[in-house]
Design an enzyme around this catalytic site. Structure first.
Site, PDB file in Angstrom:
ATOM      1  N   ASP A  32     -19.460  16.444 -56.657  1.00  0.00           N
ATOM      2  CA  ASP A  32     -18.935  16.121 -58.429  1.00  0.00           C
ATOM      3  C   ASP A  32     -20.220  15.423 -58.463  1.00  0.00           C
ATOM      4  OD1 ASP A  32     -16.289  16.075 -57.288  1.00  0.00           O
ATOM      5  OD2 ASP A  32     -16.125  14.243 -57.184  1.00  0.00           O
TER       6      ASP A  32
ATOM      7  N   HIS B 191     -16.356  16.659 -65.309  1.00  0.00           N
ATOM      8  CA  HIS B 191     -16.222  15.740 -65.025  1.00  0.00           C
ATOM      9  C   HIS B 191     -16.391  14.606 -65.642  1.00  0.00           C
ATOM     10  CE1 HIS B 191     -15.234  12.985 -61.124  1.00  0.00           C
ATOM     11  NE2 HIS B 191     -16.726  12.694 -61.182  1.00  0.00           N
TER      12      HIS B 191
ATOM     13  N   HIS C 264     -18.645  10.259 -67.915  1.00  0.00           N
ATOM     14  CA  HIS C 264     -18.534   9.301 -66.597  1.00  0.00           C
ATOM     15  C   HIS C 264     -18.032   8.046 -66.712  1.00  0.00           C
ATOM     16  CE1 HIS C 264     -17.652   8.885 -62.058  1.00  0.00           C
ATOM     17  NE2 HIS C 264     -17.849   9.675 -61.910  1.00  0.00           N
TER      18      HIS C 264
ATOM     19  N   HIS D 220     -20.633  14.327 -53.355  1.00  0.00           N
ATOM     20  CA  HIS D 220     -21.743  14.484 -54.646  1.00  0.00           C
ATOM     21  C   HIS D 220     -23.451  14.689 -53.926  1.00  0.00           C
ATOM     22  CE1 HIS D 220     -18.658  11.167 -54.448  1.00  0.00           C
ATOM     23  NE2 HIS D 220     -18.492  11.349 -55.674  1.00  0.00           N
TER      24      HIS D 220
HETATM   25 ZN   LIG Z   1     -17.030  11.131 -60.206  1.00  0.00          ZN
END
Ligand SMILES: [Zn+2]
Length: 309
Positions: free
Chosen positions: A76, A127, A131, A232
């Protein structure tokens, strides 16, 4: 007679060679060049996106159709010019394909990295645009705008790429911080966008060492046995832990698999009323994709990155 004998010997040798080849394990013929103990390709697990299911046992009753000891890697919060290329190289070296849930604002800043992710055969989902850590704290309209702009930015970044690369962007969405809401899941479902949560995390967003990321990830995977893993690609500690994590997981008998969608998933999403994916005029996006003006940051935590999950 002598000729016959030579021919017979040759035939026996040829047969022996064939049998020897046939008895080798299949993977030996297709070993990963950078990691000969690993297979050359990542098995694909297809997820149906019709009706926009929400998947991942950490939050939902359904998940991706993974067999025991299958693990799907997801990353992500990228693309990040400092760490995403490192992660891509490590994945290539170990012949691992993963899924990247990208942030729109970063896709707009670094479209070449988005195209690189796609060109290397990984799966791309989105995503949000900037964010926001919890979409529930936004009005429904603003939360929807965040999600829509995330998909638009991903499509724009990929617009100049070949069709094969553009097709790597799938109707997959992940909520920032996994903070979903029923109205938003319903809104995504109506557009044939699957919500992907996970079975386990890696804690790589915490201030811990790469060794600790690896230890916790393996512990978390072992406690469930199969599932979708969140990491991540913005974290140096993740890049540092990744190679050793892959090798150890495989040694322990886990199979790393790639999430993909049913072949008609993009068409289904594009055919939905008020679609999120496939809405962009491709020719227009290809023209403007690389020169889009940077929008001001709407989420200050993007600048530090540390709080992003
Ligand atoms: Zn995230």
């Amino acid at each position: 007679m002598g000729g016959f004998r030579v021919k017979s010997v040759l035939a026996i040798l040829a047969l022996g060679a064939m049998l020897a080849c046939a008895s080798l394990p299949a993977r030996a013929a297709e070993a990963c060049p950078g990691d000969p103990a690993a297979p050359a390709s990542t098995p694909i697990i297809r997820v149906g996106t019709k009706g926009g299911p929400a998947l991942g046992a950490m939050q939902y009753p359904q998940t991706a159709p993974l067999a025991a000891r299958q693990v799907a890697f997801t990353f992500d919060d990228g693309p990040n010019p400092d760490t995403t290329p490192l992660i891509l190289d490590i994945l290539d070296r170990h012949c691992v394909k993963a899924t990247f849930f990208i942030i729109g604002i970063y896709a707009e800043r670094h479209p070449e990295i988005v195209r690189d992710i796609a060109a290397r055969g990984h799966t791309i989902g989105t995503h949000t645009w900037s964010h926001p850590n919890n979409l529930r704290h936004l009005s429904l309209a603003n939360a929807q705008r965040e999600i829509r702009r995330g998909f638009e930015a991903a499509e724009k970044a990929l617009a100049p790429a070949p069709e094969e690369s553009r097709a790597r962007l799938l109707p997959f969405f992940r909520f920032p911080g996994l903070n979903d809401s029923k109205p938003l899941i319903g809104w995504l479902s109506a557009r044939n966008i699957a919500t992907l949560s996970c079975e386990f995390g890696s804690d790589d967003w915490r201030q811990i060492s790469p060794a600790e990321v690896k230890r916790r990830t393996i512990r978390n995977i072992a406690s469930v046995g199969r599932g979708i893993l969140i990491m991540h690609d913005t974290k140096p500690r993740t890049a540092e832990a990744l190679s050793s994590l892959i090798v150890t997981l495989r040694r322990q008998g886990y199979e790393i698999v790639q999430l993909d969608a049913a072949v008609d998933a993009r068409a289904l999403a594009a055919a939905a009323p008020d679609p999120l994916l496939g809405a962009l005029n491709h020719a227009e996006a290809a023209r403007t994709g690389q020169s889009a003006a940077l929008a001001p940051l709407t989420n200050p935590s993007l600048e530090t990155g540390e709080s992003l999950r």
